[in-house]
Design a protein around this motif. Sequence first.
Motif, mmCIF file in Angstrom:
data_model
loop_
_atom_site.group_PDB
_atom_site.id
_atom_site.type_symbol
_atom_site.label_atom_id
_atom_site.label_comp_id
_atom_site.label_asym_id
_atom_site.label_seq_id
_atom_site.Cartn_x
_atom_site.Cartn_y
_atom_site.Cartn_z
ATOM 1 N N MET A 14 70.894 -19.218 49.004
ATOM 2 C CA MET A 14 72.009 -18.537 49.663
ATOM 3 C C MET A 14 71.812 -17.017 49.679
ATOM 4 N N GLY A 15 71.347 -16.459 48.554
ATOM 5 C CA GLY A 15 71.222 -15.007 48.433
ATOM 6 C C GLY A 15 70.324 -14.404 49.502
ATOM 7 N N ASN A 16 69.195 -15.070 49.790
ATOM 8 C CA ASN A 16 68.304 -14.462 50.792
ATOM 9 C C ASN A 16 68.924 -14.528 52.182
ATOM 10 N N GLY A 17 69.678 -15.599 52.456
ATOM 11 C CA GLY A 17 70.354 -15.707 53.754
ATOM 12 C C GLY A 17 71.456 -14.660 53.902
ATOM 13 N N ILE A 18 72.167 -14.417 52.794
ATOM 14 C CA ILE A 18 73.253 -13.419 52.839
ATOM 15 C C ILE A 18 72.658 -12.022 53.060
ATOM 16 N N ALA A 19 71.567 -11.717 52.330
ATOM 17 C CA ALA A 19 70.905 -10.405 52.518
ATOM 18 C C ALA A 19 70.431 -10.265 53.965
ATOM 19 N N HIS A 20 69.921 -11.350 54.521
ATOM 20 C CA HIS A 20 69.443 -11.349 55.915
ATOM 21 C C HIS A 20 70.575 -10.940 56.872
ATOM 22 N N VAL A 21 71.736 -11.614 56.794
ATOM 23 C CA VAL A 21 72.804 -11.325 57.769
ATOM 24 C C VAL A 21 73.434 -9.945 57.527
ATOM 25 N N VAL A 22 73.488 -9.537 56.258
ATOM 26 C CA VAL A 22 74.066 -8.226 55.942
ATOM 27 C C VAL A 22 73.166 -7.123 56.525
ATOM 28 N N ALA A 23 71.851 -7.264 56.338
ATOM 29 C CA ALA A 23 70.908 -6.255 56.857
ATOM 30 C C ALA A 23 70.882 -6.273 58.394
ATOM 31 N N LEU A 39 62.218 -13.065 44.447
ATOM 32 C CA LEU A 39 62.401 -11.929 45.363
ATOM 33 C C LEU A 39 61.291 -11.892 46.415
ATOM 34 N N GLU A 40 60.064 -12.167 45.963
ATOM 35 C CA GLU A 40 58.934 -12.216 46.922
ATOM 36 C C GLU A 40 59.157 -13.307 47.958
ATOM 37 N N LYS A 41 59.574 -14.484 47.461
ATOM 38 C CA LYS A 41 59.794 -15.625 48.356
ATOM 39 C C LYS A 41 60.958 -15.332 49.310
ATOM 40 N N ALA A 42 61.993 -14.647 48.784
ATOM 41 C CA ALA A 42 63.168 -14.328 49.611
ATOM 42 C C ALA A 42 62.760 -13.419 50.773
ATOM 43 N N LEU A 43 61.966 -12.393 50.472
ATOM 44 C CA LEU A 43 61.522 -11.475 51.537
ATOM 45 C C LEU A 43 60.663 -12.204 52.567
ATOM 46 N N ALA A 44 59.805 -13.114 52.068
ATOM 47 C CA ALA A 44 58.947 -13.881 52.985
ATOM 48 C C ALA A 44 59.811 -14.786 53.879
ATOM 49 N N THR A 45 60.848 -15.393 53.294
ATOM 50 C CA THR A 45 61.737 -16.280 54.071
ATOM 51 C C THR A 45 62.493 -15.484 55.135
ATOM 52 N N ILE A 46 63.023 -14.317 54.729
ATOM 53 C CA ILE A 46 63.774 -13.482 55.677
ATOM 54 C C ILE A 46 62.849 -13.062 56.822
ATOM 55 N N LYS A 48 60.130 -14.578 57.870
ATOM 56 C CA LYS A 48 59.807 -15.745 58.700
ATOM 57 C C LYS A 48 60.980 -16.056 59.640
ATOM 58 N N ASN A 49 62.208 -16.020 59.111
ATOM 59 C CA ASN A 49 63.378 -16.345 59.933
ATOM 60 C C ASN A 49 63.624 -15.301 61.021
ATOM 61 N N LEU A 50 63.394 -14.018 60.672
ATOM 62 C CA LEU A 50 63.546 -12.974 61.689
ATOM 63 C C LEU A 50 62.452 -13.109 62.751
ATOM 64 N N GLY A 51 61.239 -13.434 62.289
ATOM 65 C CA GLY A 51 60.111 -13.622 63.213
ATOM 66 C C GLY A 51 60.414 -14.723 64.227
ATOM 67 N N ARG A 52 61.067 -15.774 63.755
ATOM 68 C CA ARG A 52 61.448 -16.874 64.655
ATOM 69 C C ARG A 52 62.448 -16.369 65.706
ATOM 70 N N THR A 67 65.697 -4.228 60.393
ATOM 71 C CA THR A 67 66.438 -5.089 59.453
ATOM 72 C C THR A 67 65.684 -5.171 58.131
ATOM 73 N N LEU A 68 64.375 -5.429 58.200
ATOM 74 C CA LEU A 68 63.580 -5.515 56.962
ATOM 75 C C LEU A 68 63.594 -4.181 56.214
ATOM 76 N N GLY A 69 63.614 -3.083 56.974
ATOM 77 C CA GLY A 69 63.637 -1.747 56.370
ATOM 78 C C GLY A 69 64.922 -1.467 55.590
ATOM 79 N N ARG A 70 65.978 -2.235 55.896
ATOM 80 C CA ARG A 70 67.257 -2.012 55.189
ATOM 81 C C ARG A 70 67.355 -2.820 53.891
ATOM 82 N N ILE A 71 66.357 -3.707 53.645
ATOM 83 C CA ILE A 71 66.438 -4.569 52.455
ATOM 84 C C ILE A 71 65.542 -4.038 51.336
ATOM 85 N N LYS A 72 66.176 -3.772 50.185
ATOM 86 C CA LYS A 72 65.406 -3.405 48.983
ATOM 87 C C LYS A 72 65.571 -4.546 47.988
#
Length: 285
Positions: A14-23, A39-46, A48-52, A67-72
């Motif tokens: 859930m956390g990586n999806g929430i970070a995705h929509v917030v960013a 955290l590594e996997k979360a960034l990779a998932t975000i 991949k999903n944005l790439g799609r 969007t990726l630039g807004r996520i730390k």
Amino acid sequence: MNIKQVAVVGGGTMGNGIAHVVAMAGFPVTLIDIKAEVLEKALATISKNLGRMVSKEKITQQQMDETLGRIKTSDSLEKGALNADLVIEAVNENFELKKKIFQTLDKVTPADTILASNTSSISITKLAAVTGRADKVIGMHFFNPVPVMKLVEIIRGLDTSDEVYNVIEKLSKDLGKVPVPVNDFPGFVSNRVLMPMINEAIFCVHEGVATAEHVDEVMKLGMAHPMGPLRLADFIGLDVCLDILNVLYEGFRDPKYRPCPLLVKMVDAGKLGDKTGQGFYNHQK
Ligand code: NAD
């Protein structure tokens, strides 16, 4: 109350999806987890999903990069949440764990920071009571997969202020979601209705009424459910389902919520569904 900076605690499903929509909505966000590999996997998932979304031409490459630039990311709750106006907690469904996180957040964040929980079933009022700011604690219950699902159940604790409710309702709309207000009762609305259905489907398998595939086929073809309850249980995580059923069982003290012994046994065996590769279905293929 103006939300400018967000922190999300827990970088799992859930956390990586929430970070995705917030960013995506333009907010800088810090994703916090104790595990570096999460955290590594979360960034990779975000990514991949944005790439799609880029390949489907729903967003541009530039929007993806911004969007990726807004996520730390951070492995420290104290540092990662320090400047947040809103913290959304999405750690495991365990009261003692969430209690510790809320107590720490209450200490380290500014006094007017809103503390939200993505809990599926734990009392928002009880979480609020471990802080000194019960008026600023609220439930924001997103659904999986977060970037796709429109609903956010917004749960008001006993003392949640109208101002905080309004800020979170507006923010949910800014995230492209549809907020639905719900009062604080075990399982809220979504899981109070969904989990007994999933549990009953598991009882059908446990008692030999039908196979998992056949139970799901009945619900898909007969009730027009897009996904059968057992496939959905695997997707949610059988451990998460068991945790929620236990909260319902203990919260209402009503035997109708008792978890099916087969569910307990599968969780004990580590068969948690999609995330472990085996649940009611084999997901390794
Ligand atoms: P998950 O197991 O995928 O992720 C939980 C994460 O929290 C893990 O990565 C873990 O390392 C991290 N964590 C644990 N302790 C931590 C700490 N002290 N500090 C920082 N991070 C910590 O779980 P999930 O499925 O993402 O569920 C998270 C929450 O969302 C739960 O409350 C759950 O009930 C709720 N929820 C889940 C779903 C779903 O379909 N999975 C849907 C809606 C709500």
